[in-house]
Design an enzyme around this catalytic site. Sequence first.
Site, PDB file in Angstrom:
ATOM      1  N   LYS A  35    -171.073 101.136   9.662  1.00 36.18           N
ATOM      2  CA  LYS A  35    -172.517 101.094   9.915  1.00 36.18           C
ATOM      3  C   LYS A  35    -172.982 102.168  10.893  1.00 36.18           C
ATOM      4  O   LYS A  35    -174.159 102.513  10.918  1.00 36.18           O
ATOM      5  CB  LYS A  35    -172.938  99.713  10.430  1.00 36.18           C
ATOM      6  CG  LYS A  35    -172.910  98.661   9.341  1.00 36.18           C
ATOM      7  CD  LYS A  35    -173.594  97.378   9.764  1.00 36.18           C
ATOM      8  CE  LYS A  35    -173.496  96.342   8.650  1.00 36.18           C
ATOM      9  NZ  LYS A  35    -173.963  95.023   9.070  1.00 36.18           N
TER      10      LYS A  35
ATOM     11  N   LYS B 243    -168.764  95.760  -1.643  1.00 36.62           N
ATOM     12  CA  LYS B 243    -169.124  94.354  -1.443  1.00 36.62           C
ATOM     13  C   LYS B 243    -170.601  94.107  -1.731  1.00 36.62           C
ATOM     14  O   LYS B 243    -171.438  94.931  -1.383  1.00 36.62           O
ATOM     15  CB  LYS B 243    -168.798  94.000   0.018  1.00 36.62           C
ATOM     16  CG  LYS B 243    -168.969  92.557   0.391  1.00 36.62           C
ATOM     17  CD  LYS B 243    -168.980  92.390   1.910  1.00 36.62           C
ATOM     18  CE  LYS B 243    -170.244  92.956   2.522  1.00 36.62           C
ATOM     19  NZ  LYS B 243    -170.405  92.686   3.958  1.00 36.62           N
TER      20      LYS B 243
ATOM     21  N   LYS C 274    -176.555  91.831   1.380  1.00 38.27           N
ATOM     22  CA  LYS C 274    -177.984  91.550   1.347  1.00 38.27           C
ATOM     23  C   LYS C 274    -178.795  92.745   1.818  1.00 38.27           C
ATOM     24  O   LYS C 274    -179.914  92.932   1.383  1.00 38.27           O
ATOM     25  CB  LYS C 274    -178.345  90.265   2.101  1.00 38.27           C
ATOM     26  CG  LYS C 274    -177.846  90.139   3.528  1.00 38.27           C
ATOM     27  CD  LYS C 274    -178.340  88.822   4.129  1.00 38.27           C
ATOM     28  CE  LYS C 274    -177.311  88.074   4.939  1.00 38.27           C
ATOM     29  NZ  LYS C 274    -176.882  88.721   6.187  1.00 38.27           N
TER      30      LYS C 274
HETATM   31  P1  TYM Z   1    -173.481  87.892   7.086  1.00 36.56           P
HETATM   32  O1  TYM Z   1    -174.866  87.479   7.410  1.00 36.56           O
HETATM   33  O2  TYM Z   1    -173.240  89.299   6.702  1.00 36.56           O
HETATM   34  O3  TYM Z   1    -172.935  86.974   5.943  1.00 36.56           O
HETATM   35  C1  TYM Z   1    -173.034  85.560   5.997  1.00 36.56           C
HETATM   36  C2  TYM Z   1    -171.821  84.922   5.365  1.00 36.56           C
HETATM   37  O4  TYM Z   1    -171.714  85.303   3.991  1.00 36.56           O
HETATM   38  C3  TYM Z   1    -170.447  85.873   3.741  1.00 36.56           C
HETATM   39  N1  TYM Z   1    -170.591  86.949   2.733  1.00 36.56           N
HETATM   40  C4  TYM Z   1    -169.920  87.015   1.592  1.00 36.56           C
HETATM   41  N2  TYM Z   1    -168.987  86.220   1.034  1.00 36.56           N
HETATM   42  C5  TYM Z   1    -168.489  86.595  -0.160  1.00 36.56           C
HETATM   43  N3  TYM Z   1    -168.877  87.706  -0.828  1.00 36.56           N
HETATM   44  C6  TYM Z   1    -169.804  88.543  -0.307  1.00 36.56           C
HETATM   45  N4  TYM Z   1    -170.185  89.631  -0.968  1.00 36.56           N
HETATM   46  C7  TYM Z   1    -170.369  88.201   0.956  1.00 36.56           C
HETATM   47  N5  TYM Z   1    -171.306  88.799   1.742  1.00 36.56           N
HETATM   48  C8  TYM Z   1    -171.428  88.008   2.826  1.00 36.56           C
HETATM   49  C9  TYM Z   1    -170.005  86.435   5.072  1.00 36.56           C
HETATM   50  O5  TYM Z   1    -168.613  86.618   5.141  1.00 36.56           O
HETATM   51  C10 TYM Z   1    -170.505  85.388   6.027  1.00 36.56           C
HETATM   52  O6  TYM Z   1    -169.609  84.300   6.094  1.00 36.56           O
HETATM   53  N6  TYM Z   1    -171.503  88.374  11.618  1.00 36.56           N
HETATM   54  C11 TYM Z   1    -171.888  87.403  10.624  1.00 36.56           C
HETATM   55  C12 TYM Z   1    -172.828  86.351  11.171  1.00 36.56           C
HETATM   56  C13 TYM Z   1    -172.308  85.656  12.373  1.00 36.56           C
HETATM   57  C14 TYM Z   1    -171.291  84.680  12.400  1.00 36.56           C
HETATM   58  C15 TYM Z   1    -171.160  84.314  13.763  1.00 36.56           C
HETATM   59  C16 TYM Z   1    -170.471  84.105  11.433  1.00 36.56           C
HETATM   60  C17 TYM Z   1    -172.766  85.824  13.638  1.00 36.56           C
HETATM   61  N7  TYM Z   1    -172.060  85.020  14.482  1.00 36.56           N
HETATM   62  C18 TYM Z   1    -170.227  83.354  14.172  1.00 36.56           C
HETATM   63  C19 TYM Z   1    -169.557  83.150  11.842  1.00 36.56           C
HETATM   64  C20 TYM Z   1    -169.421  82.789  13.192  1.00 36.56           C
HETATM   65  C21 TYM Z   1    -172.592  88.117   9.482  1.00 36.56           C
HETATM   66  O7  TYM Z   1    -173.238  89.115   9.679  1.00 36.56           O
HETATM   67  O8  TYM Z   1    -172.514  87.500   8.284  1.00 36.56           O
END
Ligand code: TYM
Length: 328
Positions: free
Chosen positions: A113, A193, A196
Amino acid sequence: KPRVLSGITATGNLTIGNYIGALSVWAEEQDRYENFFFIADLHALTIPEAIRADDLRRRIREIVALYLACGLDPERSVLFLQSKVPAHATLGWIFDCVTPVSWLERMTQYKSKSQGANPSGGLLTYPALMAADILLYQAQFVPVGDDQRQHIELARDIANRFNSMFGDCFRIPDALIRKSGARIMGLDDPTSKMSKSKAETHEGHAIGLLDDPKKIRKAIMRAVTDAGSAVDRENLSPGVDNLLVLHEALSGATREETLDRFDGNGYGTLKKDLAELVLDKIAPIQTRFNEIHGETGYLEKVLSDGAEKAAEVADVTLNRAMELVGLR
Ligand code: TYM
């Protein structure tokens, strides 16, 4: 019951990847765990160029409504906004100070990023705040998709480092990652991947949970496969494999069963079948979403109750950490 905690960053419209990798798992396993799920609104600020205050506000509300529409139940899960529980930011700062910059610079998400950008300090320290999210609740498991694996490793490292520098404070959490479906790939490019944020600018990249059926059908029918024309179980390209993964994750069938069903079938047949399956899953979610989203006061009530319950747990850990470093 073991405690789980997880969250979604409030950037972009949620995709079927978020649903399969995270939300569906959280909802289905609610009875097995003591659940904390939040919206990472502070994490949404790490790329300031992308902030539009009104969009962010709308998005946060949308994600809460989607949490509920996907089956998260405020009676069984604590649902809250990260920014409403000040302990996150406070412990996040303590972790910024405890974490070597070299650990943060090693994160693959930071590397990709920050490339060609002028990254903010928050983008670099993002995983230290994420460690605070997890460790405040002494969570045992963190149900996430595969892309978060490295961040959870880092949370473990930060916990161990703090515990050995200042004294025992944090439980060491484990990632909970499903075997199939933890990394849904882009429909337009099965080597990257499904994301969003990329969905915002790339038509046909993702299936959005709030997309209309026409758009969803079109994205699936146009999904990139390969030069072949029929499913060949001995020779699956990344694009075809991704369609099979989506199918098995949503139908609950095994890979064997899915292959038995589609081996030798044309890609068009697989895609049509998948599109119907996706729409069957998404239609009731959208219906519930529209009901919940339109109701005034309900979401606000869920969030204020959630923040209160979350803070009760988080403050105990924060106070102990502050005491250990000498801030109390
Ligand atoms: P984020 O918002 O990018 O994604 C949210 C959740 O969705 C999962 N995910 C996917 N799983 C399968 N295939 C995909 N293409 C895919 N894209 C996203 C992510 O793995 C995630 O579980 N940093 C985190 C948010 C966060 C968080 C935390 C998570 C902040 N603090 C503490 C767990 C614990 C994030 O940006 O996820």
